[in-house]
Design an enzyme around this catalytic site. Sequence first.
Site, PDB file in Angstrom:
ATOM      1  N   LEU A 227       0.744  -1.235   0.005  1.00 24.78           N
ATOM      2  CA  LEU A 227       0.184  -0.052  -0.069  1.00 24.78           C
ATOM      3  C   LEU A 227       0.815   1.383   0.003  1.00 24.78           C
ATOM      4  O   LEU A 227       0.274   2.347  -0.404  1.00 24.78           O
ATOM      5  CB  LEU A 227      -0.978  -0.095   1.445  1.00 24.78           C
ATOM      6  CG  LEU A 227      -1.845  -1.058   1.076  1.00 24.78           C
ATOM      7  CD1 LEU A 227      -2.594  -0.835   2.507  1.00 24.78           C
ATOM      8  CD2 LEU A 227      -3.085  -0.821   0.090  1.00 24.78           C
TER       9      LEU A 227
ATOM     10  N   GLY B 127       9.938   4.522   7.969  1.00 25.74           N
ATOM     11  CA  GLY B 127       9.993   3.241   8.752  1.00 25.74           C
ATOM     12  C   GLY B 127       9.984   2.090   8.362  1.00 25.74           C
ATOM     13  O   GLY B 127      10.695   0.997   8.775  1.00 25.74           O
TER      14      GLY B 127
ATOM     15  N   LYS C  69       1.469  -2.893   9.028  1.00 28.11           N
ATOM     16  CA  LYS C  69       2.992  -2.202   8.523  1.00 28.11           C
ATOM     17  C   LYS C  69       4.320  -3.042   9.042  1.00 28.11           C
ATOM     18  O   LYS C  69       4.167  -3.667  10.239  1.00 28.11           O
ATOM     19  CB  LYS C  69       2.452  -0.876   9.396  1.00 28.11           C
ATOM     20  CG  LYS C  69       4.063  -0.059   9.327  1.00 28.11           C
ATOM     21  CD  LYS C  69       3.325   1.366   9.913  1.00 28.11           C
ATOM     22  CE  LYS C  69       4.450   2.501   9.613  1.00 28.11           C
ATOM     23  NZ  LYS C  69       4.043   3.772   9.758  1.00 28.11           N
TER      24      LYS C  69
ATOM     25  N   ASP D 187       2.660  12.717  15.289  1.00 32.73           N
ATOM     26  CA  ASP D 187       3.106  12.711  13.916  1.00 32.73           C
ATOM     27  C   ASP D 187       1.746  12.914  12.896  1.00 32.73           C
ATOM     28  O   ASP D 187       1.349  12.205  12.286  1.00 32.73           O
ATOM     29  CB  ASP D 187       3.625  10.950  13.468  1.00 32.73           C
ATOM     30  CG  ASP D 187       4.434  10.982  12.524  1.00 32.73           C
ATOM     31  OD1 ASP D 187       4.883  12.022  11.828  1.00 32.73           O
ATOM     32  OD2 ASP D 187       4.562   9.964  11.873  1.00 32.73           O
TER      33      ASP D 187
HETATM   34  P1  ATP Z   1       6.067   8.009   7.769  1.00 31.57           P
HETATM   35  O1  ATP Z   1       6.798   6.579   7.596  1.00 31.57           O
HETATM   36  O2  ATP Z   1       6.921   9.102   7.764  1.00 31.57           O
HETATM   37  O3  ATP Z   1       5.076   7.948   8.813  1.00 31.57           O
HETATM   38  P2  ATP Z   1       4.014   7.511   5.975  1.00 31.57           P
HETATM   39  O4  ATP Z   1       2.899   7.746   6.839  1.00 31.57           O
HETATM   40  O5  ATP Z   1       3.864   7.904   4.489  1.00 31.57           O
HETATM   41  O6  ATP Z   1       5.195   7.814   6.329  1.00 31.57           O
HETATM   42  P3  ATP Z   1       3.576   4.557   6.462  1.00 31.57           P
HETATM   43  O7  ATP Z   1       3.145   5.012   7.465  1.00 31.57           O
HETATM   44  O8  ATP Z   1       4.627   3.463   6.198  1.00 31.57           O
HETATM   45  O9  ATP Z   1       4.301   6.036   5.716  1.00 31.57           O
HETATM   46  O10 ATP Z   1       2.423   4.081   5.187  1.00 31.57           O
HETATM   47  C1  ATP Z   1       2.724   4.237   4.010  1.00 31.57           C
HETATM   48  C2  ATP Z   1       1.423   4.330   3.251  1.00 31.57           C
HETATM   49  O11 ATP Z   1       0.519   3.153   3.528  1.00 31.57           O
HETATM   50  C3  ATP Z   1       0.749   5.681   3.632  1.00 31.57           C
HETATM   51  O12 ATP Z   1       0.859   6.747   3.052  1.00 31.57           O
HETATM   52  C4  ATP Z   1      -1.009   5.041   3.390  1.00 31.57           C
HETATM   53  O13 ATP Z   1      -1.194   5.402   1.853  1.00 31.57           O
HETATM   54  C5  ATP Z   1      -0.782   3.779   3.552  1.00 31.57           C
HETATM   55  N1  ATP Z   1      -1.540   3.118   4.725  1.00 31.57           N
HETATM   56  C6  ATP Z   1      -0.967   3.022   5.936  1.00 31.57           C
HETATM   57  N2  ATP Z   1      -1.824   2.614   6.700  1.00 31.57           N
HETATM   58  C7  ATP Z   1      -2.906   2.234   6.029  1.00 31.57           C
HETATM   59  C8  ATP Z   1      -4.180   1.681   6.215  1.00 31.57           C
HETATM   60  N3  ATP Z   1      -4.726   1.079   7.520  1.00 31.57           N
HETATM   61  N4  ATP Z   1      -5.145   1.559   5.340  1.00 31.57           N
HETATM   62  C9  ATP Z   1      -4.777   1.549   4.014  1.00 31.57           C
HETATM   63  N5  ATP Z   1      -3.630   2.143   3.732  1.00 31.57           N
HETATM   64  C10 ATP Z   1      -2.688   2.646   4.371  1.00 31.57           C
HETATM   65 MG    MG Z   2       2.016   6.754   8.457  1.00 31.74          MG
END
Ligand code: ATP
Ligand code: MG
Length: 436
Positions: free
Chosen positions: A160, A165, A183, A271
């Site tokens: 996704l 991280g 994640k 965050d």
């Molecule tokens: P950071 O690592 O700085 O928090 P980020 O929020 O972009 O950056 P992630 O938290 O790893 O990175 O999430 C990556 C992507 O995955 C998000 O931008 C979002 O589009 C998708 N995502 C995260 N959680 C969900 C979820 N529960 N349902 C659907 N998509 C999700």
């Molecule tokens: Mg995130």
Amino acid sequence: MDTEAIVIRIKTPTGDMDSPVEYPSLLNFNDLLVAIREVMPEATVTAFEYEDEVGDRITVRSDEELKAMLSYYCNTMNEQRMNGLLPDPLQIFPRAGKTPGIRNIHGLKVNTRPNPANDCTHAVSDTVANNSLKKSSAELKRILSNGQINAQDIQYQEQLGHGNGGTVYKAYHVLGKRVLAVKVIPLDITVELQKQIMSELEILYKCDSPYIITFFGAFFVENRISICTEFMDGGSLDVYKRIPEHVLGRIAVAVVKGLTYLWSLKILHRDVKPSNMLVNTRGQVKLCDFGVSTQLVNSIAKTYVGTNAYMAPERISGEQYGIHADVWSVGISFMELALDMFPYPQIQKNQGSLMPLQLLQCIVDEDPPVLPIAQFSEKFVHFITQCMCRQPKERPAPNNLMDHPFIIQYNDGNAEVVSMWVCRCLEERRAQQGHV
Ligand code: ATP
Ligand code: MG
């Protein structure tokens, strides 16, 4: 094992606590221990006991012993049914570990149960206990009905997204029959630290708000932690183009309610940014990735160096911060979502939101940006300006955030607006990708 629903009765000094367990075969020892600790927060429960047919107590300390207990119970339950009886609940007796400092060196037996006869405060404490039992009942039900998620029960689907991280995958939990977002974060840490992170994450089971992503569990496999949460089919807000004000208004209401809820649990989000605001086609908006585990945050920070561009000036300059820092991040996030560009043009966010500290110095030095009044309503412009006050104390939080005219205006419970907008955007995206 029989997968029929059962009722577990936790016997506590303040009363019995019944809870249905929908899928006993999904239950594991740790889940039950977490649930017992919710009911008896003051005791250090490390194990529990049940009674066999002759009344002997048998201790349960592991998954194997739990399985043995459940299969013993299922047999007695069947026997009772065959004799035309209603099965008794499965009674368990929590066992508290010894608390250091209160060792009983003389081996004297002391009855620690409250004695109503000579306790003049029992009326009050009973009410408190009953209330806390009622409250825990909901939490317990939630914990037990979720079941534990194990690595082997997850089928990974597409990726996704990828953050600073880790990587987030869409996945299917076979036993729970539901779609998850998992994640996966690589972490080279000791087993001790892993345990600490797992116990810090336990608070997530308590989070119960329609504005906070539901947590289903976490586990370590080798040097990676996987955190399983509810999947949101609209994804995060960072990938949406300019969002109209009437949609943003409803999103802001949910974000403010989600934060107010977290703050009420004494959790700072830490965050807040568009990629941590998720939406779905039902029009729900939920916050994710809040920093409940200091160890997890620290362990990730050791690998990924940088400062988040949505951080409040006081955080960038390394000062102490609190709730008001989250409020700044709300302001800057919504300004970006309204303008479809980061409000400090000199800050180019190419990859993610982490930047070298020096590049963010302008946030500390300059007057905060203001939304162009010609394009947005007075209430919205005022909301952003208030959230982005240079002085933390001047930012609204938490009550006057809910009472802000912009929030009041859109606090109408109309999920349809967000739902229709998410559906339309997803359709447009699919059409652009050539799938229609
Ligand atoms: P950071 O690592 O700085 O928090 P980020 O929020 O972009 O950056 P992630 O938290 O790893 O990175 O999430 C990556 C992507 O995955 C998000 O931008 C979002 O589009 C998708 N995502 C995260 N959680 C969900 C979820 N529960 N349902 C659907 N998509 C999700
Ligand atoms: Mg995130």
